[in-house]
Design an enzyme around this catalytic site. Structure first.
Site, PDB file in Angstrom:
ATOM      1  N   SER A  70      78.468  24.574  79.812  1.00 33.73           N
ATOM      2  CA  SER A  70      78.354  23.219  80.354  1.00 33.73           C
ATOM      3  C   SER A  70      77.299  23.060  81.441  1.00 33.73           C
ATOM      4  CB  SER A  70      79.711  22.749  80.893  1.00 33.73           C
ATOM      5  OG  SER A  70      80.570  22.421  79.829  1.00 33.73           O
ATOM      6  N   LYS A  73      74.783  20.466  80.877  1.00 33.21           N
ATOM      7  CA  LYS A  73      75.037  19.060  81.206  1.00 33.21           C
ATOM      8  C   LYS A  73      74.197  18.592  82.397  1.00 33.21           C
ATOM      9  CE  LYS A  73      79.818  18.494  79.541  1.00 33.21           C
ATOM     10  NZ  LYS A  73      80.304  19.825  79.159  1.00 33.21           N
ATOM     11  N   SER A 130      83.434  17.739  83.779  1.00 30.11           N
ATOM     12  CA  SER A 130      82.669  18.320  82.670  1.00 30.11           C
ATOM     13  C   SER A 130      83.160  17.793  81.325  1.00 30.11           C
ATOM     14  CB  SER A 130      82.744  19.851  82.694  1.00 30.11           C
ATOM     15  OG  SER A 130      81.726  20.420  81.924  1.00 30.11           O
TER      16      SER A 130
END
Length: 438
Positions: A70, A73, A130
């Site tokens: 993640s 991101k 997230s």
């Protein structure tokens, strides 16, 4: 087989193993001593960077591409924020959740197809929790489809100098974990990123979108009024967690971002930033072993921050308004004076290990024009000076270019002065030519 022969073989094996152990231990000691005081990390790769200048203070396999989970991101966060700054989106825009977002797995805020939420609400869900579903919906709002957004991610990575990065989606999920209908066909492989690229992206976020940290440091956020519990920030290192009995041991003074990551292929990853006494650092750890809930990635990151804040100090190695030795002036044409005195326009301050000495060497001095033409005002940029020095933290050769400005004005000369100067130059060159004959 004779006992004597077995004994000889046993001795040989013992000697070989002893040699290997000795060699291995000495190699480890040598690597540890390469940079005195540098932390020994349990991570596949890592980097520590000064958020003001981008200077690298520590690196471990920093250019090795690996799954970032993640942490990818951060690119989605950056592009959504830039779309808002450019007026393509508004934080208050209400959007309808589509099928792709609703079908995401992993960390999510349980968005249902047809739900409506603002860009800001989805952005907070992405940054704090997230949430994969919120992330995909934001990607589609920016580019129309997640696949088109991935193209923008990869183009932006090139623009930012991220040389070891490749994106296949907006979330960092492995291809197999994406909804089959929405798996990309225009890009191959899996999402990959190096520790240096993660730090570079964090550096750009802090430079271009510093207000993002106000979102990144939110401890918890209730996404819907009907939700029983608020979303909890996955970043246990937040300095504000010092008052949380469960997370107190991970809290680190000054930490206010940025992004965690975990998948089975990536292991435990974290890109963090901390501000102390006017110095902001960026730290990245990737492939930290252990479980996602043991917090080990934060303890490893703390080692990097401790090293940066305790072992380094800011030092100005080139002063502003300083004269460059042997290049105190530049030639000027059509001025009352034939030269203009110059000084550096700004200083160069770097983080150096405490007690270290850095001696920059002048490599090149250039005028903006050759020669400069009067009139020249005091403070005008008239050239550049390039210095070379050895980075004391990494031993890399570095170059930096600083503007040169006029420290005095040079007015344009009258035609009469220019005429007399031309006559003088003529006779001077004529006399020199005669001298050269003898």
């Amino acid at each position: 087989m004779p006992k004597a022969f077995l004994s000889k073989r046993l001795v040989a094996v013992v000697v070989l193993v002893s040699f290997m152990l000795l060699f291995g231990l000495s190699s480890i000691a040598s690597a540890a001593d390469e940079v005195p005081g540098a932390p020994q990390l349990q991570a596949n790769s890592a980097i520590l960077m000064d958020a003001e200048t981008g200077q690298v203070l520590y690196q471990l396999n920093a250019d090795t591409a690996a799954p970032p989970a993640s942490m990818s991101k951060m690119m989605t966060e950056y592009l959504v924020s830039m779309a808002v700054k450019q007026g393509k989106l508004s934080w208050d825009d209400k959007v309808t959740i589509g099928e792709n977002a609703a079908k995401q797995i992993g960390s999510r805020i349980l968005l249902a197809q047809g739900d409506q939420h603002t860009i800001k609400e989805l952005y907070i869900a992405m940054a704090v929790y997230s949430a994969n579903d919120a992330t995909v919906q934001l990607a589609e709002e920016v580019s129309g489809s997640e696949e088109a957004f991935v193209k923008l991610m990869n183009e932006t990575a090139v623009e930012l100098g991220m040389t070891q990065s490749h994106f296949i989606n907006s979330t960092g999920l492995d291809r197999a974990d994406m909804p089959e209908k929405y798996r990309p066909t225009s890009v191959e492989g899996e999402t990959m990123m190096s520790a240096r690229d993660a730090a570079t992206l964090a550096y750009r976020i802090i430079k271009d979108d510093p207000e993002f940290l106000e979102t990144a440091k939110i401890q918890e956020y209730k996404f819907r009024q009907r939700d029983k519990e608020p979303m909890k920030n996955w970043n246990w290192m937040l300095g504000s967690n010092k008052d949380n009995p469960t997370l107190r041991k991970f809290a680190y003074e000054g930490v206010d971002g940025l992004k965690t990551g975990h998948t089975s292929s990536a292991g435990n990853c974290f890109t963090g930033t901390a501000l102390r006494n006017g110095t902001r650092l960026i730290a990245v750890v990737m492939g930290v072993p252990g479980g996602v809930n043991d917090g080990k990635r934060f303890l490893e990151t703390a080692k990097l921050f401790d090293y940066g804040f305790k072992s380094f100090e800011k030092k100005t190695i080139i002063d502003a308004k300083a004269v460059v030795p042997e290049h105190e002036s530049l030639k000027v044409k059509k001025g009352k004076s034939t030269e203009v005195p110059v000084v550096t326009a700004s200083d160069l301050t770097v983080l150096v290990p405490k007690g270290a000495v850095v001696e920059p060497v002048v490599q090149e001095v250039k005028s903006t024009e050759d020669p400069l033409v009067a009139p020249i005002a005091q403070g005008d940029k008239v050239g550049t000076v390039t210095y070379k020095y050895k980075d004391p933290s990494t031993q890399d050769e570095k170059t930096v270019t600083i503007d040169l400005i006029a420290s005095e004005e040079v007015d344009k000369a009258s035609w009469w002065r220019l005429l007399l100067r031309a006559i003088g130059n003529f006779f001077s060159s004529l006399f020199q030519g005669i001298v050269d004959l003898f």
